[in-house]
Design an enzyme around this catalytic site. Structure first.
Site, PDB file in Angstrom:
ATOM      1  N   HIS A 133       3.064   9.159  -6.478  1.00  0.00           N
ATOM      2  CA  HIS A 133       3.943  10.330  -6.475  1.00  0.00           C
ATOM      3  C   HIS A 133       4.779  10.377  -7.753  1.00  0.00           C
ATOM      4  O   HIS A 133       4.886  11.409  -8.409  1.00  0.00           O
ATOM      5  CB  HIS A 133       4.837  10.280  -5.231  1.00  0.00           C
ATOM      6  CG  HIS A 133       5.693  11.496  -5.068  1.00  0.00           C
ATOM      7  ND1 HIS A 133       6.950  11.440  -4.525  1.00  0.00           N
ATOM      8  CD2 HIS A 133       5.478  12.794  -5.383  1.00  0.00           C
ATOM      9  CE1 HIS A 133       7.467  12.662  -4.510  1.00  0.00           C
ATOM     10  NE2 HIS A 133       6.595  13.503  -5.010  1.00  0.00           N
ATOM     11  N   HIS A 160       1.517   4.592  -2.784  1.00  0.00           N
ATOM     12  CA  HIS A 160       1.680   6.052  -2.649  1.00  0.00           C
ATOM     13  C   HIS A 160       2.939   6.537  -3.381  1.00  0.00           C
ATOM     14  O   HIS A 160       2.931   7.586  -4.016  1.00  0.00           O
ATOM     15  CB  HIS A 160       1.765   6.445  -1.173  1.00  0.00           C
ATOM     16  CG  HIS A 160       0.459   6.352  -0.444  1.00  0.00           C
ATOM     17  ND1 HIS A 160      -0.709   6.898  -0.939  1.00  0.00           N
ATOM     18  CD2 HIS A 160       0.122   5.761   0.734  1.00  0.00           C
ATOM     19  CE1 HIS A 160      -1.703   6.657  -0.086  1.00  0.00           C
ATOM     20  NE2 HIS A 160      -1.223   5.961   0.934  1.00  0.00           N
ATOM     21  N   HIS A 166       0.841  -1.208   0.000  1.00  0.00           N
ATOM     22  CA  HIS A 166       0.000   0.000   0.000  1.00  0.00           C
ATOM     23  C   HIS A 166       0.877   1.261   0.000  1.00  0.00           C
ATOM     24  O   HIS A 166       0.620   2.200  -0.758  1.00  0.00           O
ATOM     25  CB  HIS A 166      -0.927  -0.008   1.220  1.00  0.00           C
ATOM     26  CG  HIS A 166      -1.648   1.283   1.444  1.00  0.00           C
ATOM     27  ND1 HIS A 166      -2.893   1.532   0.896  1.00  0.00           N
ATOM     28  CD2 HIS A 166      -1.295   2.409   2.115  1.00  0.00           C
ATOM     29  CE1 HIS A 166      -3.276   2.764   1.252  1.00  0.00           C
ATOM     30  NE2 HIS A 166      -2.320   3.314   1.986  1.00  0.00           N
ATOM     31  N   GLU A 167       1.906   1.270   0.840  1.00  0.00           N
ATOM     32  CA  GLU A 167       2.793   2.446   0.884  1.00  0.00           C
ATOM     33  C   GLU A 167       3.529   2.613  -0.449  1.00  0.00           C
ATOM     34  O   GLU A 167       3.761   3.730  -0.898  1.00  0.00           O
ATOM     35  CB  GLU A 167       3.782   2.343   2.047  1.00  0.00           C
ATOM     36  CG  GLU A 167       3.131   2.275   3.429  1.00  0.00           C
ATOM     37  CD  GLU A 167       2.100   3.374   3.686  1.00  0.00           C
ATOM     38  OE1 GLU A 167       2.213   4.460   3.099  1.00  0.00           O
ATOM     39  OE2 GLU A 167       1.167   3.123   4.467  1.00  0.00           O
TER      40      GLU A 167
HETATM   41 ZN   LIG Z   1      -2.149   5.279   2.590  1.00  0.00          ZN
END
Ligand SMILES: [Zn+2]
Length: 230
Positions: free
Chosen positions: A109, A105, A101-102
């Site tokens: 980005h 991100h 999940h990270e």
């Molecule tokens: Zn998150």
């Protein structure tokens, strides 16, 4: 003006608090369940994260350990992907799910995913909004200054908007994560299902936070309206 202790709009705050507590209890229990399920691949959260970043062609993000529980996050400013102690060197389905999940991100980005860009752009305004809205609103209430009430409500709305934009960012990071985990074979079909439960529970905490903020906004509007009638 009625006394603060009998303010009936407190019920809105209490509902919001219950929603937030329920969501946070749920993510903790779901994470605990799938923390005990060891992944077949045997990858740790950090290994899974590095593999996903490599697959996405991202070479300038570092994966680092961080203390605490459920403190995992990606920092776009420093390009650090911080994984908590239950994720970084654990091989559970929950650890790999959160790590992925990270990475979602970090990929958002790298690809300039629009909701993330918008979210970053409104962070300063949202911070000012959440810090100043209550003091201004309270001053407006005490001294009966209508423009201060309006300003307080508008500033609080900025903070709510930030939470609205957070939702697509969070749901998108999770769907990217689950897709990559499944297609790469890092998690099997059943394991992806488990990871999805963890990530959905985590996303619901953002939904609960937004609901709670909308209830607070509603409360400010009701209090301001009551002030008008006095
Ligand atoms: Zn998150």
């Amino acid at each position: 003006m009625y006394g603060y202790y009998f303010d009936p709009t407190y019920i809105l705050l209490i509902i919001g608090m219950i929603l937030s507590l329920a969501a946070s209890a749920r993510v903790k229990s779901t994470f605990a369940i799938y923390s005990r399920v060891r992944s077949a691949s045997g990858l740790t959260g950090a290994e899974a994260a590095r593999r996903i970043l490599r697959m996405a062609g991202i070479t300038d993000v570092v994966v680092v350990p961080i203390s605490g529980s459920l403190t995992d996050h990606y920092d776009p400013g420093t390009k650090k992907l911080a994984l908590s102690q239950d994720v970084y060197d654990r091989t559970s389905v929950a650890a790999i799910g959160v790590a992925a999940h990270e990475c979602g991100h970090a990929i958002q980005h790298a690809q300039n995913y629009a909701p993330l860009t918008i979210r970053s752009a409104i962070v300063p305004a949202a911070n000012i909004g959440s810090t100043l809205s209550w003091p201004l609103f309270l001053a407006g209430l005490i001294f009966s200054i209508r423009p201060l009430l309006t300003l307080g409500i508008l500033l609080f709305t900025l903070a709510v908007l930030f939470q609205v934009v957070t939702l697509p960012v969070e749901f998108n990071a999770s769907s990217r994560a689950l897709k990559m985990l499944g297609s790469s074979g890092m998690l099997g079909t059943d394991e992806v299902r488990g990871a999805k439960k963890v990530l959905t529970a985590a996303a619901l905490t953002y939904v609960a936070a937004l609901a709670s903020s909308i209830l607070q906004l509603l409360r400010l509007i009701i209090l301001a309206g009551g002030r008008d009638r006095d």
